[in-house]
Write an enzyme that holds these catalytic residues in place. Structure first.
Site, short mmCIF file in Angstrom:
data_model
loop_
_atom_site.label_atom_id
_atom_site.label_comp_id
_atom_site.label_asym_id
_atom_site.label_seq_id
_atom_site.Cartn_x
_atom_site.Cartn_y
_atom_site.Cartn_z
N ASP A 143 40.02 46.08 43.07
CA ASP A 143 39.50 45.02 42.55
C ASP A 143 40.09 44.71 41.04
OD1 ASP A 143 37.50 42.86 42.09
OD2 ASP A 143 36.25 44.05 41.37
N ASP B 266 40.12 35.77 41.17
CA ASP B 266 40.67 34.97 40.06
C ASP B 266 41.82 34.16 40.30
OD1 ASP B 266 38.89 35.92 38.07
OD2 ASP B 266 40.31 37.03 37.09
#
Lengths: 336, 1220
Positions: B505, B793
């Protein structure tokens, strides 16, 4: 530096910290060619002399082996040896002549050797009661002794197949008409006599059954003094074994002829077992057996050869030790 | 007008649920076929995200994504006063988006009577009438005194190994099969069972104690119209409970009223999911006014059956003839704490073991290590081998019996006939067939340890030891969060040495997830000269007390100047609006905390989104300090002046709009709309004709921010005229009272008002890279591990983080795939494959010219976004993606939803046999962590869900290097060796027994005493393997970190493979033959008795296996010495003790035989002859085909002698490990 830092640094010194970080001081042996060659040379240098000494000891033992089971059956009974040996009415006397081919120094051990006799058979090994041997008829938990536990509803002492099949050939040794003195005391282990066989336990109801397996015991001598029984009941490890019968305490000269008067009572004919009589001196190593000496010499010389091979290999293909150039990723970057 | 509003609202006050809140059942689970357990895994995220995962294209559901200012679970501080003026009208509240009307209809349909639990409020008797609901006493303890023995035994025998043990022991009890004595055969099993039972009993005792404490805590419960103290265990479902601030909640409670006039209660769920920020929960309007002490509250709550979903709750409540729907925001769960709320009253709906926290208390699903799976295959080979041995023995026995069948009756050592009771019958003979069958069973009993049962126990002990060292490792200890490494799964330690893929992550894992306001672009001016803040930062003084934000933010002096100058100047007014927007447009709750200094108080901003927190702290640093947020207004201290703004409306973040807005009523009665959101969504609603230059420069600033890795937000505002407000207001009313389609109506209302905005500026928030991340990634890559980053993101941010973390380098060729349809996906994937192949062939030819292969490969990076993945995953394109990804050294997935993360892990896991590791910190990583072979949780900012689901947990990403390259390598090497050694150790003993059986008429006599057979794997040889399995190190930490390539040993399965297994088995064969036959030949035809030669064999085999181990030990420290030599000595002592017992057959044998020279000569010959072949092969391997580990080991030894440290530093300029 703050206190906690100092404390931490002090902690780092402790053995426990090193333990938890897996950084305990340790020796890291690495096998270098020098070490390998040294190890093989060393092994060779130890093994060859030891082997030679062993071999020498084994060779120094004088041994006379005489198989008598077949010869001691009269010609007329050769076809059915079993019925001969089972028939009590036929005398079992037999004489053997042993010629001494080498000087034998006293004590000369007398062994009887049985081949193809599985004393280590599971049924046989289990069929005894060590408690009964020690405590006598007081002890009742002898179910392991079946089928030789009771006879006519009376307990048998000593019970079990092992005792039942007690070896009962006897030997007498005569040299030039004089009987050789045979010492039959102290042939069993002292520990067995003292602690495994009861001093107040006397044979009872022994060999009274329909089927007689072997030797009988004098019911007036306690088990701890029945040394033949004690020897017999030390179960042998292998299907070919010797058991000590006694010791001749006189030297035998070369070309002496020993006449053995033996009673060929024991039945090995039913399962084609062999019976042998062995007279043997002894060395520090025990009896006559070249195997170990030869093995040592062989291993020792192989070690020397290996040492030589490694030496040559080392001269021919030398690899610098601990050179990180040989790591594949470094090799690649080199070639590029 | 306020009055009418009140009335109209009061009829529709049941709208405080959070966002579209679909029951989880809606998700078509069939579309996620790879993980049946995922539904629960996903539950740990909010249901909102579950919905998103159906259409991940539309959303980046990571709440930490760039624009993620949504308030996730709170249901919004969507609170306002309806009045323009504070005329003391009754405060009412309604959600800006009470979208639950659809859900209501659904939920009412769904909870049918059979599945429902009916709770009569304040009537526990009636509630429990029909069904006795569980009381509130809990029982985590497993056993009571009575049930302990049977239950514990039952649980222990769940292990197949123990059953095998037991079956063998039981077989041995049959008189026909009794090979060992009773005691000897049961002893090992008894020891193992006893040790485990004692351990279980102790643990259970502790659980009993904590249960007792828990059950006897007190809570106030309404009895006869009075609140009385009652023990927790006596609370029943249906009772009304009153809670006070900071009290722990005793059971799952539906809120009825709270001290807050609008029915808000704040709870801290740290015990439940580890998130420390406050969550808001609501009481229903209808129940708010009821005072339980005075009027009887009656009503019926119909709720779903107890389940473990802590984020879901469906119920409806009938009260005063009205039917209200209840959702997860109306329930407070056992284990949480009431905070910031004076009191709350509620009715217990689930109690005791039916509470959600108790239902959730089971651990993570267990995984099985790869090595163990491989090992099972070899175990099967060994069992075949065992069967073969037994068959040989029984066939031989059959032949022997057949050949001697005529002699058996009177054979002295067999004697089948029994005459003792007068007549002849067979003694202990069951016919030919049965004898063979018994022989077979007996040989199984004798050779039982061929299957190394003790191996399983040793492996467990070794893993515990390895885990201990991993936990104690100071280099995996995070000082900043004071968190140690955690080993949550104890059975996959060795998998850490074979990891091929790391899925990481980004936020919180690679980065710190401590958002820091870095720079702002206001009205087209870029302010990014932030320096460390002045000594005190900003603070305000109230009544002589200093109020200060908890976190300091570095400020730009110029901007600070403008902020202080007030709104007189033009710049000043823009700055004013900008910071006002930052301070107001959020869902942050300020908490005032006392400090040790009574005059200083800290203000702590609690909120779901770290970005929002950062923005509010930034506003505070520039003098716009949010002091208070209540239901209808906020108080902001602006440059020392307290101002109160009415919150007239709040449109929460949703993933369609990707922005949120708030409507503020100013003290001067003007009304302004503030909006903040992601740049893409904001620029579509900004009035383009105004201030073209400013928009353009802001866009340029945004671009530069995001390319330097900052998370950006755009802020806009608009002044609303009275008429506009009226229009919005009535639309808002209609929308929020609508019964159908409320969510979309509200969204429409929000979109209608959020337009024609005037851009105020943009903010840049830095999510700092964690310490040592670039070095860690570099090390992992060098080690041959592929690092994939999966993030929510946006692409630019992801790529810039990729560069700063050295994941991407300028040398790499990047393939970027973001497509909007399946066809374009296919096309771009195929193009990329062709391209990558071309690149490969080019580099290949280049390499071939250079002579070696694979060196100068052009690295390829694949960047793919969530939208494209929607089309790729679960379709035939998966295969194509996998092929492409295999060619790429880096894969970066951006804007992926949690389930897509798991999907990508599954993509790799299902297609290769390589080990995968997933590392993450947030709830959105849970599915990925559970999917991967090894899941690692970062115990960071974001709560503990990832940690709870993980197998290992640690504080920082960079510890992964230590974990994999050092501990993983060690563990793998140790475990691999240990398994092989255990196979060898047991097989050599079994073969030794087997050889002897061939010389005993195949009757399974053992020369070795039964006690030695039993103790062999328990005492004689067990400790050294365990010690070596825990402590031996093939290489030092320093070397392993210096040359990460050494990790390849695990990839190549160097320590445990088929070849090694067979070599070991051949060696075993040789060694056992040597041990057996040397004494056999040396003692053939001698007076040797069984016990004596048995002792020789026992001692020889024990010394042999221990020396075999000693030969392979790499590092000798005193513990190893003690274990190995100690074991040999212990064996001798045991043999002596056994031979000193007169009741055993072998009495005094060892003393007799040890006095002879032959014994010692045999011993020496056995050991040398048995070990020489192994030694020679080992030496040849080491000298002429050394493996990497071997060279590195020599280097370690000789270079430290030869060279000084300077040389090493020179050789190793960059890769020195992050040792901080």
């Amino acid at each position: 530096m703050t206190d906690t830092d100092q404390e931490r640094d002090r902690n780092k010194e402790t053995a426990f910290y090193k333990f938890t970080q897996q950084t305990l001081p340790a020796c890291k042996p690495v096998l270098t060619p020098a070490w390998v060659i040294t190890i093989f040379l060393f092994t060779g240098c130890i093994f060859i002399p030891v082997g030679l000494v062993t071999l020498r000891a084994s060779r120094s033992v004088v041994e006379i082996v005489d198989r008598y089971d077949a010869e001691c059956v009269p010609e007329s009974f050769r076809i059915d040896k079993v019925s001969y040996v089972q028939d009590d009415s036929i005398p079992k006397n037999c004489s053997r002549f042993l010629k001494v081919h080498k000087y034998m120094k006293a004590p000369i051990y007398i062994y009887y050797q049985l081949d193809n006799y599985y004393q280590n058979h599971r049924r046989y090994v289990k069929s005894r009661s060590d408690q009964q041997l020690l405590h006598g008829r007081k002890y009742h938990g002898t179910s392991s002794c079946q089928p030789v536990e009771f006879n006519n509803d009376h307990a048998i002492v000593p019970c079990g197949l092992v005792a039942w099949s007690l070896f009962n050939d006897t030997f007498k040794f005569i040299r030039e008409r004089a009987e050789l003195k045979v010492n039959r005391k102290n042939i069993a282990w002292k520990s067995d006599r003292d602690h495994k066989f009861g001093k107040k336990v006397y044979p009872y109801n022994f060999q009274n059954g329909t089927l007689i397996g072997g030797g009988k015991l004098n019911p007036r001598i306690p088990l701890s003094d029945q040394e033949d029984l004690i020897v017999w009941m030390r179960i042998s490890a292998l299907p070919s074994f010797r058991k000590l019968y006694g010791r001749i305490e006189e030297d035998l000269d070369v070309d002496d002829v020993v006449v053995v008067h033996l009673m060929n009572n024991y039945n090995t004919y039913s399962f084609s077992g062999k019976k042998k009589l062995v007279l043997s001196t002894s060395s520090w190593l025990g009896g006559k057996n070249d195997f170990l000496g030869l093995a040592y010499v062989f291993v020792g010389s192989s070690s020397l050869i290996l040492a030589l091979v490694f030496m040559l290999l080392h001269l021919r293909y030398r690899r610098p030790y601990g050179d990180t150039i040989y790591l594949p990723w470094n090799r690649k970057s080199l070639s590029v | 007008m306020p009055l009418t509003l009140d009335i109209s609202l009061s009829q529709t006050r049941h709208c405080n649920n959070r966002k579209e809140n679909p029951p989880i059942a809606i998700i078509p689970t069939s579309s996620f076929p790879w993980d049946p357990g995922f539904v629960f895994g996903m539950d740990s995220k909010t249901p909102v995200e579950n919905l998103y995962s159906i259409e991940p294209a539309l959303s980046s559901s990571s709440r930490r994504s760039n624009f993620s200012i949504q308030s996730k679970a709170s249901g919004g501080n969507s609170i306002r006063e309806v009045t323009f003026t504070d005329l003391g009208s009754k405060p009412v509240r309604y959600g800006s988006h009470g979208a639950d009307s659809e859900t209501n209809a659904l939920s009412q349909k769904e909870i049918n009577d059979e599945d429902a639990r009916l709770v009569h409020i304040n009537d526990p008797v009636k509630t429990n009438e029909r069904f006795e609901f569980a009381g509130n006493s809990i029982r985590t303890a497993k056993y009571s005194i009575l049930t302990f023995v049977p239950r514990n035994l039952f649980e222990q025998f769940h292990r197949v190994a123990y059953i095998y043990f037991l079956v063998i022991a039981v077989l041995n009890q049959l008189p026909q099969l009794a090979v060992f004595g009773r005691g000897a055969s049961i002893l090992p099993l008894a020891i193992v069972l006893l040790v485990t039972a004692v351990k279980d009993a102790y643990e259970d005792y502790r659980r009993h104690r904590s249960d007792r404490i828990e059950n006897n805590r007190l809570a106030s419960v309404l009895v006869n119209y009075q609140f009385q103290q009652k023990k927790w265990k006596n609370i029943q479902v249906g009772e009304i409970i009153k809670l006070h601030a900071n009290e722990t909640i005793p059971c799952d409670i539906v809120l009825l009223s709270t001290s807050d006039p609008t029915g808000v209660a704040y709870v801290q769920t740290i015990n439940l999911d580890g998130e420390s920020n406050l969550k808001t929960r609501y009481a229903k309007q209808e129940t708010l006014t009821k005072i339980p002490e005075e009027g009887k509250i009656t009503g019926l709550i119909k709720c779903e059956k107890p389940n473990r979903n802590i984020y879901g709750f469906q119920a409806n409540m009938e009260i005063d003839g009205k039917r209200l729907s209840l959702g997860p925001s109306n329930i407070i769960l056992r284990g949480c704490e009431l905070k910031n709320t004076a009191w709350a009253v509620g009715v217990a709906v689930y109690a005791g073991r039916e509470t959600k926290v108790m239902l959730n208390s089971s651990g993570a699903p267990s995984k099985r290590s790869r090595l163990e799976t491989h090992m099972n295959l070899e175990i099967i080979i060994l069992s075949l081998f065992l069967i073969a041995l037994c068959t040989v023995v029984s066939v031989c026995a059959a032949v022997w019996l057949r050949r001697h069948r005529d002699e058996l009756d009177f054979l002295p050592f067999y004697r089948r006939k029994d005459f003792s009771d007068g007549e002849e019958d067979d003694y202990n003979y069951y016919g030919w067939g049965m004898e063979i069958f018994f022989t077979f069973l007996m040989s199984v009993i004798v050779f039982q340890i061929m299957i190394p049962i003790s191996l399983y126990i040793s492996m467990e002990l070794v893993r515990v030891g390895q885990a201990y060292f991993m936990i104690r490792d100071t280099q995996m200890y995070d000082e900043s969060s004071n968190s140690r490494f955690q080993c949550r799964a104890l059975n996959i330690n060795e998998d850490l040495g074979q990891i091929k893929y790391v899925f990481s992550d980004k936020t919180g894992t690679l980065t710190e997830n401590k958002m820091e306001f870095q720079c702002a672009s206001i009205w087209g001016v870029d302010y990014n000269g932030g320096k460390a803040s002045s000594v005190d930062g900003y603070y305000v003084q109230v009544d002589g007390k200093v109020l200060r934000p908890k976190m300091k933010v570095k400020t730009d002096p110029e901007l600070l100047q403008f902020a202080r100058s007030g709104k007189e100047t033009k710049e000043g007014s823009h700055v004013y609006d900008f910071f006002l927007a930052l301070a107001a447009c959020n869902t942050i709750v300020p908490l005032i905390i006392d400090t040790s200094d009574p005059t200083v108080k800290l203000i702590d901003y609690q909120g779901e989104s770290p970005d929002e927190q950062a923005l509010v702290y930034a506003a505070a640093a520039y003098g716009f300090m949010l002091i208070e947020r209540t239901s209808g207004h906020i108080v902001i201290d602006i440059q020392g002046e307290r101002q109160r703004f009415n919150v007239l409306g709040l449109h929460e973040f949703d993933s369609d709009r990707k922005r949120m807005s708030v409507i503020l009523g100013f003290p001067d009665k003007s009304v302004k709309l503030f909006v903040k959101g992601a740049d893409t969504s904001m620029f579509s609603v900004i009035e383009r004709s105004l201030n073209v230059n400013i928009i353009r420069t802001t866009e340029a600033h945004l671009h530069s921010y995001s390319s330097s890795g900052l998370r950006t937000l755009v802020v806009g505002m608009r002044e609303l005229s009275t008429s506009e407000f009226e229009v919005w207001h009535s639309a808002f009313e209609t929308a929020s009272t609508a019964l159908m389609g409320r969510a979309s109506l509200l969204r429409k209302v929000a979109s209608n008002i959020e337009n024609n905005l005037c851009v105020l500026g943009a903010s840049g928030i830095e999510d700092k890279l964690q310490k040592g991340v670039p070095e860690a990634i570099e090390s992992l890559r060098t080690a041959g591990i592929k690092v994939w980053v999966l993030t929510g993101d946006k692409q630019e941010t992801a790529i810039s983080i990729g560069y700063s973390s050295k994941l991407l380098t300028s040398k790499m060729t990047q393939f970027i795939i973001n497509s909007n349809s399946k066809e374009s996906c296919r096309k771009s994937l195929e193009d990329a494959i062709i391209m990558s192949k071309k690149l490969m062939t080019i580099s290949d030819t280049a390499n071939n010219a250079g002579g070696t292969s694979g060196a100068g490969l052009t690295p390829v990076a694949l960047i793919i976004d969530g939208t494209s993945l929607v089309y790729i995953l679960d379709s035939e394109l998966e295969e194509t993606l996998f092929q492409l990804a295999c060619n790429c050294s880096v894969v970066l997935c951006c804007r992926v939803a949690p389930l897509q993360k798991a999907g990508i892990v599954a993509l790799v896991k299902n297609r290769t046999s390589d080990m995968t590791l997933a590392i993450g910190d947030g709830a959105n990583d849970v599915s990925m962590i559970q999917m991967a072979d090894v899941g690692v949780g970062i115990s960071g900012q974001e709560g503990r869900q990832a940690v709870m689901a993980s197998d290992f947990a640690m504080g920082q990403f960079r510890f992964l290097v230590s974990l994999l390259l050092v501990h993983g390598h060690w563990n793998y090497q140790r475990m691999g060796y240990m398994i092989l050694y255990n196979f060898y150790r047991n097989a050599v003993f079994v073969l030794l027994l087997f050889w002897y059986v061939l010389f005993t008429c195949f009757t399974l006599t053992t020369a070795i005493t039964e006690w030695s057979s039993v103790l062999y794997s328990v005492i004689y040889t067990s400790v050294p393997t365990i010690v070596v399995g825990i402590l031996d190190k093939d290489l030092s930490r320093r070397t392993l970190l210096k040359d990460p390539q050494l990790y390849g040993a695990g990839h190549r399965q160097e320590c445990y493979n088929k070849r090694l297994f067979w070599i070991t088995m051949i060696d075993t064969f040789w060694q056992s033959a040597v041990v057996f036959f040397i004494p056999l030949l040396a003692y053939w035809g001698s007076t040797i008795d069984g016990s004596s030669i048995g002792d020789l064999w026992t001692i020889a085999v024990v010394i042999l296996v221990n020396l075999h181990l000693a030969m392979d030990v790499i590092r000798w420290n005193w513990i190893t010495h003690a274990a190995i030599w100690g074991s040999i000595i212990a064996t001798c002592i045991c043999v002596i003790i056994i031979d000193a017992l007169p009741s055993l057959v072998g009495y005094w044998a060892i003393f007799k035989i040890a006095r002879t020279g032959l014994f010692w000569l045999c011993l020496l010959a056995i050991i040398v002859v048995a070990l020489v072949p192994r030694f020679v092969v080992k030496v040849l391997y080491q000298l002429y085909t050394p493996c990497d580990v071997q060279i590195a080991r020599e280097a370690e030894k000789f270079q430290s002698q030869r060279a000084t440290g300077a040389l090493e530093v020179e050789m190793n300029p960059i890769l020195d490990p992050p040792r901080r």
